[in-house]
Design a protein around this motif. Structure first.
Motif, mmCIF file in Angstrom:
data_model
loop_
_atom_site.group_PDB
_atom_site.id
_atom_site.type_symbol
_atom_site.label_atom_id
_atom_site.label_comp_id
_atom_site.label_asym_id
_atom_site.label_seq_id
_atom_site.Cartn_x
_atom_site.Cartn_y
_atom_site.Cartn_z
ATOM 1 N N LEU A 58 15.828 28.392 49.234
ATOM 2 C CA LEU A 58 16.952 28.788 48.382
ATOM 3 C C LEU A 58 16.498 29.369 47.058
ATOM 4 N N PHE A 59 15.437 28.807 46.502
ATOM 5 C CA PHE A 59 14.948 29.210 45.183
ATOM 6 C C PHE A 59 13.451 29.490 45.315
ATOM 7 N N ALA A 60 13.104 30.749 45.453
ATOM 8 C CA ALA A 60 11.746 31.132 45.820
ATOM 9 C C ALA A 60 10.969 31.638 44.612
ATOM 10 N N ARG A 61 9.658 31.846 44.816
ATOM 11 C CA ARG A 61 8.776 32.194 43.704
ATOM 12 C C ARG A 61 8.492 33.685 43.557
ATOM 13 N N ASP A 62 8.772 34.487 44.554
ATOM 14 C CA ASP A 62 8.476 35.916 44.466
ATOM 15 C C ASP A 62 9.449 36.579 43.501
ATOM 16 N N SER A 63 8.933 36.967 42.353
ATOM 17 C CA SER A 63 9.789 37.485 41.280
ATOM 18 C C SER A 63 10.350 38.868 41.573
ATOM 19 N N ARG A 64 9.888 39.516 42.637
ATOM 20 C CA ARG A 64 10.425 40.829 42.967
ATOM 21 C C ARG A 64 11.885 40.762 43.401
ATOM 22 N N ARG A 65 12.383 39.555 43.642
ATOM 23 C CA ARG A 65 13.803 39.373 43.954
ATOM 24 C C ARG A 65 14.714 39.541 42.736
ATOM 25 N N TRP A 66 14.153 39.511 41.547
ATOM 26 C CA TRP A 66 14.974 39.450 40.333
ATOM 27 C C TRP A 66 15.937 40.626 40.256
ATOM 28 N N ASN A 67 17.173 40.331 39.945
ATOM 29 C CA ASN A 67 18.191 41.375 39.838
ATOM 30 C C ASN A 67 18.248 42.015 38.452
ATOM 31 N N GLN A 68 17.269 41.695 37.599
ATOM 32 C CA GLN A 68 17.264 42.244 36.244
ATOM 33 C C GLN A 68 16.103 43.194 35.977
#
Length: 421
Positions: free
Chosen positions: A77-87
């Motif tokens: 649910l809460f992962a570490r790959d920061s490429r998911r960031w919507n910002q």
């Protein structure tokens, strides 16, 4: 450090109503007393609070012990790959927090089987460190550092001791020469990249750290030895040099800055709290209790960025959107009134979240090695300088202005001048 903002990032999420009254985590008046910030946020927002990072970038600060444990225990649910960031489209190339969140081929951002592979290499490499030998080496390092100022009767213990000792220990177990200007530069660059002050360039500092560790890996490829770097290079998992560089940076950074502040915060407690001053009597009694209490009340890593929501979900009554960033409020969670309802935080157990939780927690046996370094540093100092006292009033001590790391700006002390062999 290269620009790690991913091309695949989507556009920033529409304005979320929950963020209209968000608190800025940059330039806070709470930086000296973050517990007040956590108390205010908890009263206003509950266990998950809307905050704004540098530049007004929205995020969620997870304050509750149960909620932090849930986030760190549910990678799906809460992962570490920061490429998911919507910002990402809102993040400039020189953003101060980029060293924290810019995706790198590191164990810190790996997930699933890849993370288990990388963490397994680190675990095996660290398991090869003999803890008794490490304690002996730390005592020798401590004696040399203390000898440099023992004759003067005064010292600034953060700069002269607390930061220097864990760095020297870390570079030694990694097989790097612990003296010289390049090691001192590495210490400075790690501090800047992890906890930049005004005028610092954390991105440039992180780049220099990477260059120095690249050189170490090349040296160990040619001349391996009984050290962490060599064991990582020869592990059957066959990590690339770049993977090893990134993971070594994580190991050394975790061994230095947090451990240094753990030492400094513990010395502050021992020198200012009469519960310990009455019992320590030369160094050994209560040092363990002090070290553990600090992890509850003044944990060196106050907040950690972070986790990114894999899809829309709920947490602490909040609607979390896919790609939202969650900052782990480790210090707030450790002092959550739900687990300490009478506002008394005891040092009698070690179920704190200071080393995080779940698959991405600090890998075994790193917490044990950090404890060896910190405990040896504190005990040796108190043994060698048994009449050590603060050189200022306790209220004059100041914390580094950071919402991320909890460490003193300086710890001036005085004692009877002596000669340490």
């Amino acid at each position: 450090m290269t620009d790690t903002r991913p091309a695949l990032a989507g556009s920033p999420a529409p304005e979320c109503p929950a963020h209209r009254d968000a608190v800025h985590l940059a330039g806070l008046e709470y930086q000296q007393t973050p517990s007040e910030l956590y108390r205010d946020l908890r009263a206003r927002h509950g266990t998950v609070a809307p905050v704004l990072l540098d530049g007004g970038i929205p995020a969620w600060l997870v304050l509750g012990y149960t909620e932090v444990s849930y986030v760190t225990g549910h990678d799906e649910l809460f992962a570490r790959d920061s490429r998911r960031w919507n910002q990402w489209d809102s993040i400039p190339a020189d953003w101060p927090l980029l060293p924290y969140v810019g995706h790198q081929p590191s164990v810190l951002f790996a997930e699933g089987e890849e993370h288990r592979r990388r963490a397994g290499v680190i675990t095996r490499a660290l398991a090869g460190v003999d803890q008794f030998e490490l304690a002996r080496d730390c005592r020798h390092l401590a004696d040399r550092l203390i000898a440099a100022f023992a004759g003067s009767g005064q010292a600034e213990l953060m700069g002269d001791y607390a930061h220097a000792l864990p760095m020297r220990a870390a570079v030694r177990i990694c097989g790097m020469p612990h003296g010289g200007a390049d090691t001192r530069q590495l210490v400075d660059d790690l501090r800047i990249s992890l906890d930049a002050a005004d005028g610092d360039d954390p991105v440039a500092a992180y780049t220099r750290v990477g260059e120095r560790i690249h050189r170490l890996v090349r040296e160990k490829r040619e001349r391996p030895g009984p050290d962490v770097t060599s064991r990582m290079l020869t592990h059957p998992a066959g990590l690339t040099d770049e993977e090893i560089v990134q993971d070594l940076i994580s190991v050394i950074a975790a061994a230095q800055q947090p451990t240094a502040n753990w030492i400094g915060n513990t010395l502050r407690l021992l020198l200012t709290d009469e519960r310990f001053a009455l019992n320590v009597s030369g160094g050994r009694l209560s040092v363990g209790e002090a070290l553990n209490e600090v992890l509850w009340l003044d944990t060196p890593t106050q907040n950690f960025i972070g986790r990114w929501a894999v899809h829309d979900t709920q947490l602490g009554g909040r609607q979390i959107r896919a790609g939202d960033c969650l900052v782990l409020g480790l210090a707030a969670a450790n002092t959550d009134p739900q687990i300490w309802p009478e506002a008394h935080v005891g040092a009698e157990n070690s179920s704190h979240l200071s080393f995080s939780n779940g698959e991405h927690r600090c890998p075994y046996p790193a917490p044990l090695l950090a404890d060896v370094i910190a405990r040896t540093a504190v005990e040796t100092l108190l043994e060698r300088l048994p009449d050590l006292v603060l050189a200022v009033e306790p209220g004059e001590l100041t914390w580094r202005p950071s919402i991320w790391m909890r460490g003193l700006a300086a710890l001036p002390a005085r004692f009877t001048p002596s000669v340490v062999a």
